[in-house]
Design a protein around this motif. Structure first.
Motif, PDB file in Angstrom:
ATOM      1  N   GLY A  22      50.976  15.515  42.048  1.00 55.46           N
ATOM      2  CA  GLY A  22      50.940  15.801  43.657  1.00 55.46           C
ATOM      3  C   GLY A  22      49.328  15.661  43.942  1.00 55.46           C
ATOM      4  O   GLY A  22      49.110  14.945  44.886  1.00 55.46           O
ATOM      5  N   PRO A  23      48.457  15.999  42.953  1.00 55.26           N
ATOM      6  CA  PRO A  23      47.011  15.704  43.607  1.00 55.26           C
ATOM      7  C   PRO A  23      46.541  13.961  43.295  1.00 55.26           C
ATOM      8  O   PRO A  23      45.819  13.745  44.431  1.00 55.26           O
ATOM      9  N   LEU A  24      47.326  13.417  42.394  1.00 53.44           N
ATOM     10  CA  LEU A  24      47.029  11.994  42.453  1.00 53.44           C
ATOM     11  C   LEU A  24      47.713  11.345  43.873  1.00 53.44           C
ATOM     12  O   LEU A  24      47.003  10.361  44.343  1.00 53.44           O
ATOM     13  N   LEU A  25      48.894  11.797  44.212  1.00 54.14           N
ATOM     14  CA  LEU A  25      49.686  10.926  45.053  1.00 54.14           C
ATOM     15  C   LEU A  25      49.019  11.354  46.295  1.00 54.14           C
ATOM     16  O   LEU A  25      48.958  10.840  47.345  1.00 54.14           O
ATOM     17  N   ILE A  26      48.690  12.575  46.651  1.00 52.76           N
ATOM     18  CA  ILE A  26      48.099  13.168  47.957  1.00 52.76           C
ATOM     19  C   ILE A  26      46.737  12.220  47.778  1.00 52.76           C
ATOM     20  O   ILE A  26      46.482  11.835  49.171  1.00 52.76           O
ATOM     21  N   THR A  27      46.166  12.090  46.867  1.00 56.72           N
ATOM     22  CA  THR A  27      44.801  11.453  47.146  1.00 56.72           C
ATOM     23  C   THR A  27      44.893   9.937  47.485  1.00 56.72           C
ATOM     24  O   THR A  27      44.072   9.385  48.336  1.00 56.72           O
ATOM     25  N   ALA A  28      45.720   9.215  46.624  1.00 56.84           N
ATOM     26  CA  ALA A  28      46.338   8.007  46.938  1.00 56.84           C
ATOM     27  C   ALA A  28      46.453   7.904  48.526  1.00 56.84           C
ATOM     28  O   ALA A  28      46.332   6.881  49.207  1.00 56.84           O
ATOM     29  N   LEU A  29      47.391   8.758  48.861  1.00 61.22           N
ATOM     30  CA  LEU A  29      47.889   8.869  50.397  1.00 61.22           C
ATOM     31  C   LEU A  29      46.964   8.889  51.593  1.00 61.22           C
ATOM     32  O   LEU A  29      46.869   8.121  52.490  1.00 61.22           O
ATOM     33  N   ALA A  30      46.010   9.796  51.296  1.00 65.76           N
ATOM     34  CA  ALA A  30      44.751   9.877  52.025  1.00 65.76           C
ATOM     35  C   ALA A  30      43.768   8.919  51.909  1.00 65.76           C
ATOM     36  O   ALA A  30      43.441   8.665  53.267  1.00 65.76           O
ATOM     37  N   THR A  31      43.575   8.429  50.803  1.00 72.97           N
ATOM     38  CA  THR A  31      42.734   7.145  51.016  1.00 72.97           C
ATOM     39  C   THR A  31      43.259   6.202  51.664  1.00 72.97           C
ATOM     40  O   THR A  31      42.568   5.525  52.197  1.00 72.97           O
ATOM     41  N   GLY A  32      44.462   5.702  51.329  1.00 75.09           N
ATOM     42  CA  GLY A  32      45.249   4.736  52.082  1.00 75.09           C
ATOM     43  C   GLY A  32      45.326   4.925  53.595  1.00 75.09           C
ATOM     44  O   GLY A  32      44.946   3.925  54.226  1.00 75.09           O
ATOM     45  N   LEU A  33      45.566   5.952  53.810  1.00 70.28           N
ATOM     46  CA  LEU A  33      45.240   6.452  55.457  1.00 70.28           C
ATOM     47  C   LEU A  33      44.013   6.094  56.054  1.00 70.28           C
ATOM     48  O   LEU A  33      43.729   5.380  57.098  1.00 70.28           O
ATOM     49  N   LEU A  34      42.972   6.516  55.201  1.00 74.35           N
ATOM     50  CA  LEU A  34      41.683   6.278  55.768  1.00 74.35           C
ATOM     51  C   LEU A  34      41.255   4.836  55.939  1.00 74.35           C
ATOM     52  O   LEU A  34      40.559   4.385  56.745  1.00 74.35           O
ATOM     53  N   VAL A  35      41.741   4.231  54.801  1.00 76.18           N
ATOM     54  CA  VAL A  35      41.222   2.688  54.928  1.00 76.18           C
ATOM     55  C   VAL A  35      41.978   2.156  55.804  1.00 76.18           C
ATOM     56  O   VAL A  35      41.706   1.015  56.317  1.00 76.18           O
ATOM     57  N   SER A  36      43.258   2.554  55.969  1.00 78.12           N
ATOM     58  CA  SER A  36      44.051   1.703  56.980  1.00 78.12           C
ATOM     59  C   SER A  36      43.474   2.127  58.472  1.00 78.12           C
ATOM     60  O   SER A  36      43.499   1.244  59.281  1.00 78.12           O
ATOM     61  N   LEU A  37      42.734   3.372  58.904  1.00 78.23           N
ATOM     62  CA  LEU A  37      42.239   3.482  60.032  1.00 78.23           C
ATOM     63  C   LEU A  37      41.048   2.800  60.139  1.00 78.23           C
ATOM     64  O   LEU A  37      40.832   2.181  61.148  1.00 78.23           O
ATOM     65  N   PHE A  38      40.227   2.523  59.014  1.00 83.75           N
ATOM     66  CA  PHE A  38      38.993   1.629  58.894  1.00 83.75           C
ATOM     67  C   PHE A  38      39.617   0.308  59.296  1.00 83.75           C
ATOM     68  O   PHE A  38      38.784  -0.440  60.093  1.00 83.75           O
TER      69      PHE A  38
END
Length: 89
Positions: A22-38
């Motif tokens: 969970g913590p690793l997948l949520i981190t990857a998801l959040a980071t991917g979302l932030l990079v996509s927004l950027f």
């Protein structure tokens, strides 16, 4: 071994799996979302741009939560192996 014991072992295994991943997948998801927004905001369409931040973020979370994750899987394994004699009868 009763069906209730089997279901309890399966439940505990799935719970530990979710707590480990969970913590690793949520981190990857959040980071991917932030990079996509950027990328959307700056119109940079580079597929490899999201790869490095995700790796670094997941590595940082793994370093921070590593002892807890290791303790969790170790305790589960010890509990599972210590209950083997009770499962046989």
């Amino acid at each position: 071994m009763t069906p209730e014991q089997v279901m309890n072992i399966a439940y505990q295994g799935m719970r530990v799996t979710l707590l480990l991943g969970g913590p690793l997948l949520i981190t990857a998801l959040a980071t991917g979302l932030l990079v996509s927004l950027f990328q959307a905001a700056t119109q940079i369409n580079e597929m490899t741009l999201s790869f490095i931040p995700k790796i670094l973020a997941v590595f940082a979370v793994l370093v921070l939560t590593g002892p807890w994750l290791l303790k969790l899987i170790t305790n589960y394994t010890i509990e599972l192996f210590s209950n083997i004699p009770a499962m046989i009868t």
